[in-house]
Design a protein around this motif. Structure first.
Motif, mmCIF file in Angstrom:
data_model
loop_
_atom_site.group_PDB
_atom_site.id
_atom_site.type_symbol
_atom_site.label_atom_id
_atom_site.label_comp_id
_atom_site.label_asym_id
_atom_site.label_seq_id
_atom_site.Cartn_x
_atom_site.Cartn_y
_atom_site.Cartn_z
ATOM 1 N N THR A 87 0.829 -1.206 0.000
ATOM 2 C CA THR A 87 0.000 0.000 0.000
ATOM 3 C C THR A 87 0.864 1.256 0.000
ATOM 4 O O THR A 87 0.620 2.208 -0.760
ATOM 5 N N ALA A 88 1.891 1.261 0.859
ATOM 6 C CA ALA A 88 2.772 2.426 0.951
ATOM 7 C C ALA A 88 3.539 2.640 -0.343
ATOM 8 O O ALA A 88 3.664 3.780 -0.831
ATOM 9 N N VAL A 89 4.063 1.565 -0.924
ATOM 10 C CA VAL A 89 4.845 1.683 -2.163
ATOM 11 C C VAL A 89 3.954 2.166 -3.303
ATOM 12 O O VAL A 89 4.335 3.057 -4.078
ATOM 13 N N ARG A 90 2.751 1.607 -3.406
ATOM 14 C CA ARG A 90 1.831 2.012 -4.475
ATOM 15 C C ARG A 90 1.432 3.481 -4.330
ATOM 16 O O ARG A 90 1.385 4.224 -5.306
ATOM 17 N N GLU A 91 1.158 3.907 -3.094
ATOM 18 C CA GLU A 91 0.768 5.290 -2.848
ATOM 19 C C GLU A 91 1.875 6.252 -3.262
ATOM 20 O O GLU A 91 1.615 7.310 -3.850
ATOM 21 N N ALA A 92 3.113 5.877 -2.977
ATOM 22 C CA ALA A 92 4.244 6.724 -3.348
ATOM 23 C C ALA A 92 4.373 6.845 -4.862
ATOM 24 O O ALA A 92 4.647 7.937 -5.399
ATOM 25 N N VAL A 93 4.196 5.741 -5.566
ATOM 26 C CA VAL A 93 4.271 5.757 -7.035
ATOM 27 C C VAL A 93 3.194 6.663 -7.622
ATOM 28 O O VAL A 93 3.443 7.490 -8.503
ATOM 29 N N TYR A 151 6.718 -1.578 -7.398
ATOM 30 C CA TYR A 151 5.653 -0.898 -8.130
ATOM 31 C C TYR A 151 6.295 0.033 -9.149
ATOM 32 O O TYR A 151 7.317 0.676 -8.867
ATOM 33 N N ALA A 152 5.682 0.072 -10.308
ATOM 34 C CA ALA A 152 6.156 0.982 -11.355
ATOM 35 C C ALA A 152 4.979 1.776 -11.873
ATOM 36 O O ALA A 152 3.851 1.261 -11.957
ATOM 37 N N GLY A 153 5.237 3.037 -12.231
ATOM 38 C CA GLY A 153 4.187 3.876 -12.787
ATOM 39 C C GLY A 153 4.712 4.666 -13.977
ATOM 40 O O GLY A 153 5.822 5.212 -13.931
ATOM 41 N N VAL A 154 3.922 4.698 -15.018
ATOM 42 C CA VAL A 154 4.272 5.471 -16.218
ATOM 43 C C VAL A 154 3.115 6.412 -16.526
ATOM 44 O O VAL A 154 2.016 5.946 -16.865
ATOM 45 N N PRO A 155 3.307 7.745 -16.391
ATOM 46 C CA PRO A 155 2.214 8.709 -16.635
ATOM 47 C C PRO A 155 1.754 8.691 -18.082
ATOM 48 O O PRO A 155 2.496 8.263 -18.984
ATOM 49 N N PRO A 156 0.550 9.156 -18.334
ATOM 50 C CA PRO A 156 0.001 9.165 -19.693
ATOM 51 C C PRO A 156 0.816 9.998 -20.674
ATOM 52 O O PRO A 156 0.821 9.721 -21.878
ATOM 53 N N VAL A 182 -0.068 1.748 -13.997
ATOM 54 C CA VAL A 182 0.580 1.250 -12.781
ATOM 55 C C VAL A 182 0.650 -0.268 -12.819
ATOM 56 O O VAL A 182 -0.337 -0.936 -13.133
ATOM 57 N N ALA A 183 1.809 -0.823 -12.490
ATOM 58 C CA ALA A 183 1.988 -2.277 -12.432
ATOM 59 C C ALA A 183 2.745 -2.626 -11.160
ATOM 60 O O ALA A 183 3.459 -1.790 -10.599
ATOM 61 N N GLN A 184 2.564 -3.852 -10.714
ATOM 62 C CA GLN A 184 3.206 -4.275 -9.491
ATOM 63 C C GLN A 184 3.847 -5.636 -9.656
ATOM 64 O O GLN A 184 3.473 -6.407 -10.542
ATOM 65 N N GLY A 185 4.822 -5.919 -8.810
ATOM 66 C CA GLY A 185 5.486 -7.211 -8.872
ATOM 67 C C GLY A 185 5.997 -7.624 -7.516
ATOM 68 O O GLY A 185 6.027 -6.832 -6.569
ATOM 69 N N GLN A 186 6.385 -8.888 -7.422
ATOM 70 C CA GLN A 186 6.977 -9.434 -6.207
ATOM 71 C C GLN A 186 8.225 -10.205 -6.583
ATOM 72 O O GLN A 186 8.281 -10.839 -7.644
ATOM 73 N N GLY A 187 9.198 -10.161 -5.701
ATOM 74 C CA GLY A 187 10.440 -10.883 -5.939
ATOM 75 C C GLY A 187 10.767 -11.798 -4.784
ATOM 76 O O GLY A 187 10.510 -11.454 -3.627
ATOM 77 N N ASN A 188 11.347 -12.958 -5.085
ATOM 78 C CA ASN A 188 11.672 -13.942 -4.056
ATOM 79 C C ASN A 188 13.150 -13.980 -3.692
ATOM 80 O O ASN A 188 13.576 -14.816 -2.905
ATOM 81 N N ASP A 189 13.946 -13.070 -4.271
ATOM 82 C CA ASP A 189 15.377 -13.043 -3.964
ATOM 83 C C ASP A 189 15.843 -11.593 -3.872
ATOM 84 O O ASP A 189 16.408 -11.037 -4.812
ATOM 85 N N ALA A 190 15.577 -10.990 -2.714
ATOM 86 C CA ALA A 190 15.904 -9.568 -2.528
ATOM 87 C C ALA A 190 17.400 -9.310 -2.515
ATOM 88 O O ALA A 190 17.831 -8.149 -2.604
#
Length: 885
Positions: free
Chosen positions: A791-797, A823-828, A858-866
């Motif tokens: 939630t925090a990461v998405r809000e910041a993006v 999270y990644a965001g690309v404006p219009p 906006v897109a989101q992802g998860q990683g298993n090897d930080a």
């Protein structure tokens, strides 16, 4: 796209095993059912729309291979067609691919009774470029159901009628393994990467010469080796999840299902895959490693799963070889005689002696070209159950009953009723004379070798079961030897001592002198429970009111149970008062008095308690706590007697309330309309219950000093311990309240941390964005330290996109789990060639990550090897620089 919350709720349901037709132990209908359910909506339009969007836009399934079914109505049931679903589907599919079906296929019911309703299903044609409408709902493996939407709007009543539910909802479920097989272009769920690694692990445990899994089914799978792979893989999944969720193999109900499938897997492993002992439990480690990241409860319960499966496996393996030899011998004998049916008795012996479930015997019989006489098996099973019931009855003495003819025979012989008054004088031995010996069908003069007998004595110190108090046990001894008494009943005034002779005893005859030796250690446990039943009866009326009447009771060595009239649950505070009154009487060390008086005089005593409808003898025994019965009789109408416990009772009691030591009211529940039941314990059991409650109280106090994930884990542990604990009911309610406060504390802490994380993430992201803008860099890639708080990461993006108009990718990691959220965001207004998923997906590959989304940029992802964070961020920078330069 589906909301994150919805997906989270769905993921918690991904436990139901897919069962191949050749691997199942459930019925075919269950094997073919939708596997995962998550209620999410009350709107048909929304439910169908989300399903369509996920399948066609996210998973990119070709729309020309999709068919939809809907409920076409049923005149006999008075059910109209579900035209609403039909019309919604016609927005997505041509009419020839929207197909109506009847109740059999498109009206979902959970059972003979319960919630139900019409459903609409999504089917997929694996082949394509053809008209597959005739294959839908036709058990064709090339055209399969992958999604089901059930509109729960009725309740099926016991009489078969349908009642409209006041609140309706949609249950939607997708077949995860089936969809995977489609996306991976496999014709079977078992050919996907969900199962193949498990098959490889099984192959490593297989014997020499066993080929790897090749996907053969039916007649192509000549030696049933591939079937064995599927059985073992399916069953290790089912058992691991079930045990992690708190179940275990056992002898009854659902637990026996687990035991059956475990034994089935072990059998197939040994017979078809030539595995070594304990192979099945050794798979747990691999399976937990394979699925544990998605289902952490597997990791949390790994040792329990492994130990439980190993113990069950070892137990079955001890008889496995002998049982299989027994089967082969019986099967060969049938074939040699030209038969085709294995007898039910042979199948029962396999079950009873060697632990082979009947369905496993049926599978083995098929391999031999035989069938099993199921009716004969059931008959043998019922015969065994009847023998067991008879044995239990004999142990309890119910096999020997003196009917009216038997007691009349004694009366005609001039034998008077048994004098059982010595039962009240204890502990001491009592001398008596044998007056009758009864076999259960006749009276005999002499006996020595009967398994079960009933003895009628002239007098006895044994208590015969009556008034809710269980019978005494003990021994009757004499010059003949010893007669073990395991039950005592009274019939028309004659006390029947039921039991058997010990080995080496000589003949016992009518007229012989004997000594009654009651097991007073056992009675010492029973007596305080009976006296406390009286005090409980008094306390209930004191706290709840005069309407309370006794409806029944049972007094056992280990506990007491008391049923009473009361129209609603007793509140914890009242339970505390009731328990306190009894304990105060114990603390006051009140003498317990008993006297036999005329029934008419007894009824005049103010406050006397009796069981409504009970027939009492005259004279009758009165038991009073704290005052002599003579005092009560001297002034029977005295209102003071309302404040003491006085009852008509023929049971055995303690002489002073201090002998009860302590009283703990363990539970209170309803058993019928207007009738409640209390279960309680006394003496050592009560002290143990109180000590356990104090121990849990300490656990809660210690947990209150904890924070975060450690507190959350401790709360779960305490709740499990509390639910299973036999402790005072009022104290349990208090402790649950304390746990609830801990949960509130945890929720508030999580909320506060969440707010702080948002502020922290937004500030870090905005600072980083301003820094790159000052250097005229057209994008921003940075790390925010908020753990896995999506939630925090998405809000910041979103904030950076909105206020700075800048493409941004944020990474946040959790060191403990070595995971990352991105999270990644690309404006219009970003150049058209730069798509958010094209940026996110390759960037998180070093993290062994997966991404999704893309809606609104906006897109989101998860990683298993930080640990590969630096490489991922560098890659994200390089991709953006190349695309936006």
């Amino acid at each position: 796209m589906l909301p994150v919350l919805t997906l989270s709720r769905a993921c918690r349901r991904l436990r139901l095993p897919t069962l191949h037709p050749e691997a199942r132990v459930l019925p075919a209908a269950a094997a073919a059912a939708i596997h995962y359910y998550f209620p999410f909506s009350s709107s048909s339009t929304t439910a169908i729309g989300w399903a369509w969007e996920l399948l066609t836009e996210v998973y990119k399934l070709p729309t020309d291979r999709i068919y939809a079914t809907y409920f076409g109505g049923d005149e006999e049931s008075g059910l109209a067609a579900d035209n609403e679903s039909k019309n919604i589907w016609l927005k997505y599919l041509p009419e020839e691919k929207v197909l109506p079906f009847g109740c059999k296929d498109n009206f979902w019911e959970m059972g003979d009774t319960g919630p139900c309703g019409p459903c609409t299903e999504i089917h997929f044609d694996r082949i394509g470029n053809r008209d597959a409408a005739s294959l839908v709902n036709n058990d064709d493996p090339t055209c399969i159901e992958i999604w089901n939407l059930v509109f729960i709007q009725f309740n099926r009543e016991a009489d078969g009628s349908l009642r409209t539910l006041p609140a309706k909802h949609v249950d939607t479920g997708m077949g995860f393994e089936r969809l995977t097989s489609i996306l991976q272009n496999k014709m079977s769920n078992y050919d996907t990467d969900i199962f193949m690694p498990l098959f490889d692990a099984i192959h490593k445990l297989a014997g020499d010469g066993i080929q790897p899994y090749s996907g053969k089914v039916g007649s192509d799978d000549v030696d049933k080796v591939d079937m064995a792979y599927r059985v073992v893989a399916d069953h290790i999944r089912t058992l691991s999840f079930a045990i992690a969720d708190g179940s275990q193999p056992g002898n009854e109900g659902r637990e026996y299902v687990l035991r059956r499938i475990l034994r089935r897997a072990v059998h197939f492993g040994h017979q078809k895959l030539k595995t070594k002992p304990k192979f099945f439990s050794s798979l747990v480690n691999f399976f937990v490693q394979m699925m544990g990241d998605v289902f952490p409860e597997l990791k949390d319960n790994k040792k329990k799963i492994q130990d439980m499966i190993r113990d069950e496996e070892q137990s079955f393996e001890n008889t496995l070889a002998k049982g299989y030899e027994k089967f082969k011998k019986a099967a060969d004998a049938v074939k040699e005689n030209g038969g085709t049916v294995l007898s039910g008795q042979d199948a029962f012996i396999l079950w009873d002696t060697y632990g082979y479930p009947i369905d496993l015997t049926e599978v083995m019989a098929i391999d031999y070209g035989l069938t099993v006489d199921k009716e004969g098996f059931n008959a043998s099973m019922e015969e065994a159950r009847q023998k067991a019931r008879n044995a239990r009855n004999k142990a309890g003495g119910n096999s020997i009953v003196m009917d009216a003819n038997a007691t009349a025979q004694l009366r005609n012989q001039g034998l008077g009723s048994t004098d059982d008054s010595p039962k009240f004088v204890w502990p001491m031995e009592h001398g008596s004379v044998v007056k009758a010996i009864y076999t259960g069908s006749e009276f005999i003069a002499t006996a020595s070798d009967y398994e079960d007998l009933g003895l009628v004595l002239e007098s006895t110190s044994f208590y015969a079961e009556q008034g809710g108090q269980i019978y005494d046990t003990g021994r009757i001894e004499g010059s003949f030897g010893t007669f073990n008494v395991n039950n005592v009943q009274v019939f028309a005034g004659y006390v029947l001592h039921i039991g058997s002779f010990t080995e080496g005893s000589k003949a016992l005859s009518v007229g012989d002198s004997v000594i009654c030796k009651v097991d007073y250690d056992r009675r010492t446990l029973i007596a305080p429970n009976h006296t406390c039943t009286h005090m409980l009866n008094f306390a209930l009326r004191e706290v709840l009111g005069d309407h309370v009447d006794q409806k029944g009771s049972i007094v056992l060595p280990e506990k007491l149970r008391f049923d009473f009239s009361h129209g609603k649950p007793v509140q914890p505070e009242d339970l505390r008062k009731i328990e306190s009154i009894v304990n105060q009487q114990i603390k006051d060390e009140l003498d317990v008095y008993a006297s036999e008086i005329k029934l008419e005089d007894a009824k005049r005593i103010n406050g006397l308690r009796a069981v409504f409808g009970e027939i009492y003898p005259d004279p009758v025994r009165v038991v009073s706590v704290g005052r002599k019965v003579e005092d009560l009789l001297a002034n029977p109408e005295n209102k003071e007697w309302l404040s003491i416990s006085t009852e008509l009772c023929g049971g055995t009691h303690i002489s002073n309330t201090r002998d009860a030591k302590a009283f703990a009211l363990i539970s209170e529940e309803g058993i019928a309309k207007g009738v409640r039941r209390i279960t309680a314990v006394t003496a050592g059991c009560a002290s143990q219950a109180m000590e356990l409650a104090s121990s849990i109280d300490c656990d809660i106090s210690e947990a209150s000093q904890l924070e975060g994930a450690i507190l959350e884990k401790q709360i779960a542990s305490i709740k499990n311990k509390l639910d299973a604990a036999a402790i005072p009911a009022a104290r349990k309610a208090d402790l649950r309240g304390m746990v609830s406060k801990l949960e509130d504390q945890l929720r508030k802490a999580k909320k506060k941390i969440g707010e702080q994380n948002i502020q922290k993430a937004v500030k870090t992201a905005m600072d980083a964005a301003e820094a790159v803008l000052s250097e005229k860099q057209p994008f921003c890639v940075t790390h925010v330290d908020v753990g896995l708080d999506t939630t925090a990461v998405r809000e910041a993006v979103i904030k950076v996109m909105a206020q700075k108009g800048l493409p941004i990718m944020l990474f946040s990691t959790d060191e403990a789990s070595n995971k990352a959220v991105i999270y990644a965001g690309v404006p219009p207004n970003t150049p058209s060639g730069f798509k958010v998923l094209d940026w996110l997906t390759p960037s998180i590959a070093p993290l062994k990550g997966r991404g999704g989304g893309g809606k609104n940029g906006v897109a989101q992802g998860q990683g298993n090897d930080a640990s590969q964070l630096k490489e991922a961020m560098e890659l994200a920078n390089n991709i953006a620089a190349m695309k936006l330069s």
